[in-house]
Design a protein around this motif. Structure first.
Motif, PDB file in Angstrom:
ATOM      1  N   GLN A   1       1.002  -1.180   0.044  1.00 35.19           N
ATOM      2  CA  GLN A   1       0.086  -0.067   0.271  1.00 35.19           C
ATOM      3  C   GLN A   1       0.745   1.079   0.213  1.00 35.19           C
TER       4      GLN A   1
ATOM      5  N   SER B   1      -8.228  -8.721  -2.080  1.00 35.28           N
ATOM      6  CA  SER B   1      -8.451  -8.042  -1.073  1.00 35.28           C
ATOM      7  C   SER B   1      -9.857  -7.718  -0.796  1.00 35.28           C
ATOM      8  N   VAL B   2     -10.746  -7.457   0.023  1.00 41.06           N
ATOM      9  CA  VAL B   2     -12.122  -7.192   0.035  1.00 41.06           C
ATOM     10  C   VAL B   2     -12.246  -5.884  -0.482  1.00 41.06           C
ATOM     11  N   HIS B   3     -11.334  -5.150  -0.827  1.00 42.21           N
ATOM     12  CA  HIS B   3     -11.177  -3.948  -1.806  1.00 42.21           C
ATOM     13  C   HIS B   3     -11.093  -4.100  -3.113  1.00 42.21           C
TER      14      HIS B   3
ATOM     15  N   TRP C   1     -12.256   2.351  -1.463  1.00 44.92           N
ATOM     16  CA  TRP C   1     -11.664   2.655  -0.376  1.00 44.92           C
ATOM     17  C   TRP C   1     -10.903   3.878  -0.289  1.00 44.92           C
TER      18      TRP C   1
ATOM     19  N   TYR D   1      -4.601   1.230  -4.258  1.00 41.08           N
ATOM     20  CA  TYR D   1      -4.709   0.124  -4.002  1.00 41.08           C
ATOM     21  C   TYR D   1      -5.906  -0.626  -4.380  1.00 41.08           C
TER      22      TYR D   1
ATOM     23  N   PRO E   1      -8.712 -11.390   1.281  1.00 43.69           N
ATOM     24  CA  PRO E   1      -8.878 -11.367   2.765  1.00 43.69           C
ATOM     25  C   PRO E   1      -9.269  -9.972   3.164  1.00 43.69           C
ATOM     26  N   GLY E   2      -9.770  -9.774   4.317  1.00 44.13           N
ATOM     27  CA  GLY E   2     -10.294  -8.517   5.003  1.00 44.13           C
ATOM     28  C   GLY E   2      -9.119  -8.324   5.831  1.00 44.13           C
ATOM     29  N   ALA E   3      -9.500  -7.796   6.894  1.00 42.08           N
ATOM     30  CA  ALA E   3      -8.336  -7.354   7.792  1.00 42.08           C
ATOM     31  C   ALA E   3      -7.583  -8.193   8.504  1.00 42.08           C
TER      32      ALA E   3
ATOM     33  N   ILE F   1       0.987  -4.676   7.173  1.00 43.04           N
ATOM     34  CA  ILE F   1       0.791  -3.783   5.879  1.00 43.04           C
ATOM     35  C   ILE F   1      -0.334  -2.845   6.751  1.00 43.04           C
ATOM     36  N   ASN F   2      -0.926  -3.186   7.784  1.00 44.77           N
ATOM     37  CA  ASN F   2      -2.027  -2.682   8.437  1.00 44.77           C
ATOM     38  C   ASN F   2      -1.936  -2.500   9.941  1.00 44.77           C
TER      39      ASN F   2
ATOM     40  N   MET G   1     -16.729  -8.938   6.753  1.00 41.87           N
ATOM     41  CA  MET G   1     -16.495  -7.417   6.562  1.00 41.87           C
ATOM     42  C   MET G   1     -17.295  -6.969   5.083  1.00 41.87           C
TER      43      MET G   1
HETATM   44  C1  BGC Z   1      -5.562  -3.907   3.191  1.00 38.77           C
HETATM   45  C2  BGC Z   1      -5.501  -3.773   4.816  1.00 38.77           C
HETATM   46  C3  BGC Z   1      -6.945  -3.502   5.262  1.00 38.77           C
HETATM   47  C4  BGC Z   1      -7.897  -4.700   4.765  1.00 38.77           C
HETATM   48  C5  BGC Z   1      -9.411  -4.371   5.100  1.00 38.77           C
HETATM   49  C6  BGC Z   1      -6.488  -5.168   3.114  1.00 38.77           C
HETATM   50  O1  BGC Z   1      -6.666  -5.525   1.697  1.00 38.77           O
HETATM   51  O2  BGC Z   1      -4.349  -4.161   3.003  1.00 38.77           O
HETATM   52  O3  BGC Z   1      -4.726  -2.594   5.196  1.00 38.77           O
HETATM   53  O4  BGC Z   1      -6.923  -3.584   6.814  1.00 38.77           O
HETATM   54  O5  BGC Z   1      -7.766  -4.837   3.365  1.00 38.77           O
HETATM   55  O6  BGC Z   1      -9.764  -2.866   4.903  1.00 38.77           O
END
Ligand code: BGC
Length: 286
Positions: free
Chosen positions: A115, A171-173, A178, A184, A214-216, A221-222, A276
């Protein structure tokens, strides 16, 4: 009555007979970004399941060496390999070495990612390019090398019913927008349709391509999102299951998704996020 027998010459599907704990025995895996975080947990889990594992890293040689040593201690082969997944020559070199050492590749875990966050109007082109280059182009370059080898080699029945498996760590993203992380989220949205398009294209060769979203997860990274109680509490408002994910949650799922138990799973994103993506704001609202 129509005959539903296959109209191609691929072998029959034979499900694993080995103990579930060694379900990847005889398979050779490459995990990118495997020196820490999710990549590390996935590499170790694949090793525990019997796979030989190349532990790719770009920074932090010691961490990668430790992961490789741990896998070797559990009885699989492993070595660490320095390569920037965004660099075409370094990626081809990494695959050439793996194929020279071990003969082939059966499983690619496209994990390396990062990120570089900024408010949108302050985001530099360098931040945009860095994230897209590693998270999206890096997955393209590695997937392309893997598919070339899978197509060359085809199905080896005693190893797996598939000619190869690719798991993109998304990612969930890939679906949740976001703010403050536009580069990202764009990279992960890109991973989603790249994964599905590759899956559609190579499925006839019996190559499976999927994502884990994945979520959190508790990784470097976070750190800001979980390391103090206030941040953790705020994070939990986004997680119906009310716990942070552990890297091992992803490792276990990756073993299953890479194994023949998941042989009919293709072109899908497996969300591992404690809910999530269930619009947690609607638990009481709406
Ligand atoms: C991110 C994390 C974040 C998570 C949930 C991940 O893809 O890298 O930083 O906490 O998504 O938002």
């Amino acid at each position: 009555m129509s005959d539903h027998s296959r109209d191609h010459d691929l072998p029959d599907v034979v499900m694993p007979t080995c103990p579930a704990s060694k379900v990847l025995k005889g398979q050779k895996a490459l995990v990118t970004g495997a020196g820490s975080g999710i990549g590390k947990a996935v590499a170790i889990a694949l090793g525990q399941a019997g796979a030989d594992v190349v532990v790719n890293y770009v920074r932090g040689r010691q961490g990668a060496d430790e992961v490789a040593a741990k896998i070797a201690k559990n009885g699989s082969r492993a070595y660490s390999h320095l390569a920037d997944v965004a660099d075409e020559d370094q990626v081809t070199g990494m695959f050439q070495k793996m194929i020279a050492e071990w003969g082939t590749i059966d499983i690619l875990i496209n994990n390396a990612g990062l990120q570089q966050d900024a408010p949108f109007d302050e985001m530099t082109l360098a931040q945009w390019n860095k994230v897209i280059n590693v998270n999206l182009t890096g997955q393209f370059l590695c997937a392309r090398e893997a598919v070339r080898e899978f197509k060359r080699r085809g199905v080896v029945e005693k190893v797996s019913c598939a000619a190869g498996k690719i798991i993109c760590i998304s990612s969930v993203h890939e679906v949740i927008p976001w703010a403050g992380h536009v580069n990202y989220a764009a990279s992960k949205g890109g991973v989603m349709l790249m994964m599905k398009s590759i899956a559609q294209e190579v499925a006839p060769y019996r190559i499976r391509v999927n994502s884990i979203a994945p979520g959190a997860i508790r990784t470097p990274i976070n750190t800001d999102a979980w390391q103090n109680p206030q941040a953790y509490e705020a994070l939990m408002t986004l997680v119906p299951y009310k716990r942070i994910g552990e890297p091992e949650d992803i490792g276990r799922a990756a073993v299953w998704l890479a194994s023949d138990y998941a042989d009919y799973v293709n072109g899908t994103s497996l969300f591992i996020d404690g809910g999530m993506t269930l619009y947690p704001g609607f638990t009481t609202g709406g």
